[in-house]
Design an enzyme around this catalytic site. Sequence first.
Site, short mmCIF file in Angstrom:
data_model
loop_
_atom_site.label_atom_id
_atom_site.label_comp_id
_atom_site.label_asym_id
_atom_site.label_seq_id
_atom_site.Cartn_x
_atom_site.Cartn_y
_atom_site.Cartn_z
N HIS A 170 0.82 -1.21 0.00
CA HIS A 170 0.00 0.00 0.00
C HIS A 170 0.86 1.27 0.00
CE1 HIS A 170 -3.83 2.03 0.62
NE2 HIS A 170 -3.20 2.83 1.46
N HIS B 212 -10.57 2.89 -1.06
CA HIS B 212 -10.78 2.46 0.32
C HIS B 212 -11.57 1.16 0.29
CE1 HIS B 212 -10.30 4.49 4.45
NE2 HIS B 212 -9.14 4.41 3.86
N ASP C 87 -5.95 14.98 1.29
CA ASP C 87 -4.92 15.07 0.25
C ASP C 87 -5.08 16.36 -0.55
OD1 ASP C 87 -3.50 12.78 0.74
OD2 ASP C 87 -4.71 11.52 -0.58
N ASN D 224 -3.67 6.08 -7.67
CA ASN D 224 -3.54 5.16 -6.56
C ASN D 224 -3.65 3.75 -7.13
OD1 ASN D 224 -5.98 3.86 -4.40
ND2 ASN D 224 -3.87 4.09 -3.77
#
Lengths: 244, 773
Positions: B51, B97, B119, B538
């Site tokens: 991660h 998430h 962020d 991400n």
Amino acid sequence: MSPAHRPVRFGVVVFPGSNCDTDAHHAIGTFPGAGAQFLWHKDTDLAGVDAVILPGGFSYGDYLRCGAIARFSPIMQAVRDFAADGGLVIGICNGFQTLVESGLLPGGLLRNMGLKFVCRYVNLRVENADTPFTSTCDEGDLLRIIVKHNEGNYAVDAETLARMNANGQIVLRYADASGALTDEANPNGAVENIAGICNDTFNVFGMMPHPENSVEAAMAGGADGRRIFQSMIDTVLQRAEVAS
Amino acid sequence: MSPQYVNRRADVDAAVKLGLTAEEYAHICEIQGGEPTYVELAIYSLMWSEHCSYKHSRPILGRFPTSGPRVLQGPGENAGVIDIGDGWAIAMKVESHNHPSAVEPFQGAATGVGGIVRDIFTMGARPIVSCDSLRFGELDEPRQRYLLDGVVGGIAHYGNCLGIPTVCGEIYFEPSYEGNCLVNAMAAGILRTDQIVRAKAAGVGNHVVLIGNKTGRDGIGGASVLASQEFDETLEEKRPSVQVGDPFTEKKLIEACLVLLHDHLVVSMQDLGAAGLTSSSSEMASKGMVGLDIHADRVPLREADMEPWEIMISESQERMLSIVEPGKLDAVREVCDRWDLDCTVIGEVTDSKMLRVWWHGEMVGDIPARRLADEAPVVRTPSVKPAYIADDPVAVGDADYPAAKDLGAALLELLAAPNIADKRWAWEQYDYIVQANTMQIPGGDAAVLRVKGTTRGIAFANDCNGRHCYLDPYRGAKAAVAEAARNLSCAGALPVAVTDCLNFGNPEKGEIYWQFEQAIEGIAEACEALDTPVVSGNVSFYNESFGNAIYPTPMVGMLGLYDDVSVHIDHGFKDEGDLVLLLGPDGAWLDGSEFQKARYGKVEGRVPDVDLEAERRLQAALRAAVGRRLLKSAHDCAEGGLAVALAECAIGSGVNGGARYADPEARAQGGAGRWRGTDVELPEALLAAPGQPLGAAGRPDLALFGEAPTRVVATCAPGDFEALEALLGDIPHRRVGVVTGETLRCTMKGNELISVTVRALRDAYESLPGRLA
């Protein structure tokens, strides 16, 4: 400048967790004859404004009953005094909840019947056009404005409700496109489709829908909310004229 | 009680328990010059987790185009930043998430929103947009309904409280997401171009200040336990690893931090996300080429007996780390006091280049910050093309795919399919109007917002068809970029930048790694062709349960720009007599279509390859037409094909808010606006498109419901048709019908194929709530 033409000054109270404060400020800025300033919740005076807006949002996170903590903010004593002197106070959504919690308006706002937050266009039927908040409307007019809340289900005891009805304190109700008061048109289960009410002296007004998000025709929210603020501006100017 | 693990040395068994390999442990010992302490090992295990370290994806992500004249900040910071003109910029980022949401949907989704919003404002931008891409298993499963309800409720709970409009998003249901739902939260913010703040510690002797919530044991191991492993029967046991959100504190943090940043009261700022204090402090130290001393005992705690390693890795939410010059500390405290936020000096910037952790004066961790960040392992799994991948489209024979006879019924069936049906049930739980910038509300191709004080506007769309990416990850990912751009172009916005959320299974498996490589290549090629650099993103791996991977789901979030936002259009039909046009090439595919899944229960074949040059030209023409106000509506022709696109335009004529509601005339005609239907003559060419297998089959059902990229349904006033044709030139386009009364009618050579009232279409389209009861 004659008193009738001075800019009308709105004070927008900022509680921690308010999130429609800047929208209310922006909305007032679209009226040539008016201006807005923020009032911090820890302040104790209203800086001489002509009208007060308690904005929408989640004051103190709404972690207790909505508006239940905001009513204890220092600024609220000044708001109560201002209202007692006849000053115009409008509470929108969380502001409405705060007015109810403060005892400035009767009744209470329960969780929506559907148990979910609801953000939706509604039609508001003007029930009383003879108030400082609806004077630019005619009775029966429909205003198309967005609601967005989790606790907008207005409730009040039967006796008070009867009195409010008799006095004309029920100002706005949820209606369908033809003006009929149906269950489908009621987004939260409010008693008698009530969307907005006044106190018995008609200077304190609470509504669940958001007129501040409905002041510009090019925007998704449309412009019907202008009539609420224009009514307040007209009222302040008329009062100033009478006073002069 | 003295903490158990302070200064005890950790052996290789402890490392393996924390998810590290024996080789990684040996590397740690080499860097540390001996066995690490427990605090040090905990820090390495998190920073070197999938991660935090992107160990499997880093070698491949370099393929993306990431620069361009508008890019002020590309990948590597908290968010990407795009110059939109007039001195304004947009910061944008998406983050997954998934794993927390699969364990605890409400808090998992809520804290996903909280994290992505941090962020954004950490960059100095005021958050103005929130979007969410969600994937679940099929709705017949009670647990999937529970997850959907919880996730949507969590997003609403957090986003609404913050006062950030949730203006776009997408929700799809496929069996592959049953054990591993996807929750991708995207946010964007606005800032002045000279207000960008980067997360870099600087200034030896400066304070390290922790602002916001107290630290507790919630979310310990969130990144390493949840996000870097597959799910199995221990799912429920992982619940304590999910953080709990406090949107009220975050709202106060937004206001306070923007003052701190804009008034230059802090040197830099970083939010505490995955791996908490550990990742934020080591990233700030390594980017700034300095050292940081963190006194873990000074961190305000919710639980008194926490150990230093727990404090360092806690993922308690709504916390920010900032670097403050000593002379500005009082001013910082004043701002925090105004917003009733904790503000605590927990350390200082040093010239040691070491991340040092102290506990009541004793040093319990001492790690070279740069090596911790730079020497994270890189792993490249040998990729293997999965056996299920087909090289050719399916052969459409009557045995496997009997033709639909009642096309009206088939259309209603598709409109009611959960993947196509209106997601109003979800987005009406979100405040999409707060901040007074929204010009197009959810439910259309793109969200459109104005930029106050300018004529400019921005638009957002997010897209990914997981079925297509499963059948061909390269083509599917390419199509996701093309579709996001097409959605923006339909609304008239110029696509300028991408943020992506790459959701895949276990990257240690060759087939998954192959899917990943293919998808990256597809995104990269499309982004190059459409001039939309990837500015942030991400990667989420290990989206598997009991060994079954999700469909590869590279979600593409795209930003579009307007110089003059007043030209924007939506997808709803407007006025009777307007001409209905189909822009784009003929031909459609059954492969991977919603029709194939909903009617035949199959997902197979090979999806078409987007012709990027044709796509680019079509979109440029579309935007030019919108800019010259020649079009009244435009809609991407996606899931459900041409027929569903026409139906959505008809339904959109009366359902959506926005300009039509504001138009008094439309309101006088019946409040919610009057329905507009259409009369369409299906061109025979659509049944016999050269080179297309569907065309050869000659079936109207496939021409109506088959899917193809690079197609748009648009309308124009009859008087504008000539000018529009001149503008389109050789870009394929057909006039297929007119906007009419309240019925959608489709004929072919005089035979009626479909005739359904718009009200009936709407009822089918809005049938989702009925399935959730």
